[in-house]
Design a protein around this motif. Sequence first.
Motif, mmCIF file in Angstrom:
data_model
loop_
_atom_site.group_PDB
_atom_site.id
_atom_site.type_symbol
_atom_site.label_atom_id
_atom_site.label_comp_id
_atom_site.label_asym_id
_atom_site.label_seq_id
_atom_site.Cartn_x
_atom_site.Cartn_y
_atom_site.Cartn_z
ATOM 1 N N TRP A 1 35.922 45.725 35.250
ATOM 2 C CA TRP A 1 35.372 44.382 35.436
ATOM 3 C C TRP A 1 34.288 44.114 34.402
ATOM 4 O O TRP A 1 33.517 44.992 34.062
ATOM 5 C CB TRP A 1 34.772 44.225 36.834
ATOM 6 N N SER B 1 32.682 38.198 38.046
ATOM 7 C CA SER B 1 33.212 39.069 37.001
ATOM 8 C C SER B 1 34.653 38.681 36.707
ATOM 9 O O SER B 1 35.278 37.949 37.474
ATOM 10 C CB SER B 1 33.118 40.535 37.428
ATOM 11 N N ASP C 1 35.022 33.953 35.990
ATOM 12 C CA ASP C 1 35.629 34.718 37.077
ATOM 13 C C ASP C 1 36.834 33.920 37.597
ATOM 14 O O ASP C 1 36.661 32.895 38.249
ATOM 15 C CB ASP C 1 34.591 34.929 38.189
#
Length: 145
Positions: free
Chosen positions: A39, A61, A105
């Motif tokens: 991530w 993330s 994200d």
Amino acid sequence: MNITKDFTDLKKELKEKWLVYCERNETWIFNLMDSHRLWVKTQENIEEDLKSFIDANWQTSRPNSDFMIGVVSILSPQICEFIEVIMTATTDRTSIIKSLDLDFDPFLEIERRKFSQNQQATLIPASSELDDIREQIKQNSGETT
């Protein structure tokens, strides 16, 4: 041919394809990114009203750049031409992801859209309710059905 417009349109289309891909493959993407610690943190703010809709411990993330470049090159083969051009300026893969407007994200964006749809659904009466309202209007105006 307007290269800037083509690139802009391609990025918009790519974002939608990326989000669909992430939503369809969420389970194994999470497993892969978690198990290999792949991530990459993003600098996004989570809206206050959205916080009640998602996990309180959500950390913004995205998957790592190498994974993303591989996936997007398959989702949109024409993006490869632009990636080649971008790579003449930089080989930093994070910069490539940023230039494609994918440094966010994707799972948070999916949740934002679900939340927005949920909010809109509560504002719009169900069709049966609309039918009832229409019927009342007709009755009040003297129309018959």
